[in-house]
Design a protein around this motif. Structure first.
Motif, PDB file in Angstrom:
ATOM      1  N   GLN A 158      -3.362   6.662   5.831  1.00 21.64           N
ATOM      2  CA  GLN A 158      -3.328   8.118   5.697  1.00 21.64           C
ATOM      3  C   GLN A 158      -1.922   8.647   6.002  1.00 21.64           C
ATOM      4  N   VAL A 159      -1.521   9.646   5.233  1.00 19.76           N
ATOM      5  CA  VAL A 159      -0.227  10.295   5.440  1.00 19.76           C
ATOM      6  C   VAL A 159      -0.302  11.118   6.723  1.00 19.76           C
ATOM      7  N   THR A 160       0.588  10.812   7.668  1.00 25.07           N
ATOM      8  CA  THR A 160       0.593  11.522   8.942  1.00 25.07           C
ATOM      9  C   THR A 160       1.726  12.543   9.050  1.00 25.07           C
ATOM     10  N   ARG A 161       2.773  12.344   8.269  1.00 25.85           N
ATOM     11  CA  ARG A 161       3.890  13.288   8.290  1.00 25.85           C
ATOM     12  C   ARG A 161       4.602  13.234   6.951  1.00 25.85           C
ATOM     13  N   LEU A 197       0.836  -1.200   0.000  1.00 27.76           N
ATOM     14  CA  LEU A 197       0.000   0.000   0.000  1.00 27.76           C
ATOM     15  C   LEU A 197       0.870   1.248   0.000  1.00 27.76           C
ATOM     16  N   ASN A 198       1.902   1.265   0.827  1.00 23.86           N
ATOM     17  CA  ASN A 198       2.771   2.441   0.887  1.00 23.86           C
ATOM     18  C   ASN A 198       3.499   2.663  -0.432  1.00 23.86           C
ATOM     19  N   LYS A 199       3.873   1.589  -1.095  1.00 27.39           N
ATOM     20  CA  LYS A 199       4.504   1.726  -2.410  1.00 27.39           C
ATOM     21  C   LYS A 199       3.492   2.266  -3.429  1.00 27.39           C
ATOM     22  N   TRP A 250       5.400   9.346   6.222  1.00 26.19           N
ATOM     23  CA  TRP A 250       4.905   8.349   7.156  1.00 26.19           C
ATOM     24  C   TRP A 250       3.417   8.140   6.900  1.00 26.19           C
ATOM     25  N   VAL A 251       3.008   6.876   6.929  1.00 22.03           N
ATOM     26  CA  VAL A 251       1.621   6.498   6.660  1.00 22.03           C
ATOM     27  C   VAL A 251       1.119   5.650   7.825  1.00 22.03           C
ATOM     28  N   PHE A 303      -3.550   8.449  -1.928  1.00 22.81           N
ATOM     29  CA  PHE A 303      -2.754   9.435  -1.197  1.00 22.81           C
ATOM     30  C   PHE A 303      -3.713  10.352  -0.437  1.00 22.81           C
ATOM     31  N   VAL A 304      -3.899  10.059   0.851  1.00 21.33           N
ATOM     32  CA  VAL A 304      -4.840  10.805   1.682  1.00 21.33           C
ATOM     33  C   VAL A 304      -4.068  11.376   2.878  1.00 21.33           C
ATOM     34  N   LEU A 305      -4.186  12.681   3.054  1.00 17.07           N
ATOM     35  CA  LEU A 305      -3.548  13.315   4.207  1.00 17.07           C
ATOM     36  C   LEU A 305      -4.454  13.155   5.424  1.00 17.07           C
ATOM     37  N   ALA A 306      -3.880  12.729   6.539  1.00 18.72           N
ATOM     38  CA  ALA A 306      -4.629  12.659   7.792  1.00 18.72           C
ATOM     39  C   ALA A 306      -5.024  14.078   8.197  1.00 18.72           C
TER      40      ALA A 306
END
Length: 183
Positions: A139-142, A8-10, A133-134, A36-39
């Motif tokens: 969700q992208v946390t950083r 998933l991260n890839k 970081w996911v 690609f979803v931002l937290a």
């Protein structure tokens, strides 16, 4: 290590890469895709903004940024607005390196090269390293990003900003204004 999380991260990394590599092919539209979803409380950091201090989404979203979004990007598309600003100076600006990332359960690391041609024929290139970081929900946390200082300073000068002491809010308001939706 969970192979599903790494995969998933890839995939998230690829969608980010494709969004920056193919915007001209997509009618000059930048989109990171559905994965690609931002937290809501994500954090972003670059040593080139805010003296390197990390900022939460809430800290990056100032009254000035909100007003600029309402006026210059009423469609909410901040990614494309930023690139429309760069295209004013380099119509062919895009990510030019092939997709490559190191993905893990934590997220991914990528190093990409961007390039564009100025009116005088000079090609500007910029390398960027992203550490993203996911979380378990995908969700992208950083997002920490780093670029080579000399080409970055030159590019920032193109858009009329001083790289010293620059805040993410000043940069955002500038790209929203300069990359405004044509009215």
């Amino acid at each position: 290590m969970s192979s599903d999380r790494v995969a998933l991260n890839k995939e998230i990394a690829f969608q980010k890469w494709e969004g920056y590599a193919k915007p001209i092919d997509r009618g000059r539209h930048v989109n990171f895709g559905e994965k690609f979803v931002l937290a809501p409380d994500y954090v972003m950091m670059s040593p080139h903004f805010n003296d390197g201090a990390p900022q939460t989404a809430a800290e990056m979203f100032s009254d000035e940024v909100a007003a600029a979004m309402a006026e210059y990007a009423p469609d909410g598309d901040m990614l494309t607005a930023e690139w429309r600003m760069w295209w004013k100076h380099m119509p062919d600006y895009r990510l030019v390196s092939p997709f490559d990332c190191v993905a893990g359960e934590w997220g991914f690391l990528s190093c990409d090269t961007y390039a564009g041609t100025l009116a005088d024929g000079t090609v500007l290139t910029l390398r960027e390293w992203d550490y993203i970081w996911v979380d378990k929900e995908g969700q992208v946390t950083r997002w920490d990003w780093f670029v080579d200082p000399e080409p970055w300073d030159r590019m920032i000068g193109l858009i009329g900003l001083n790289p010293k002491g620059l805040t993410s809010q000043e940069y955002t308001v500038n790209f929203l204004r300069e990359g405004a939706v044509a009215g």
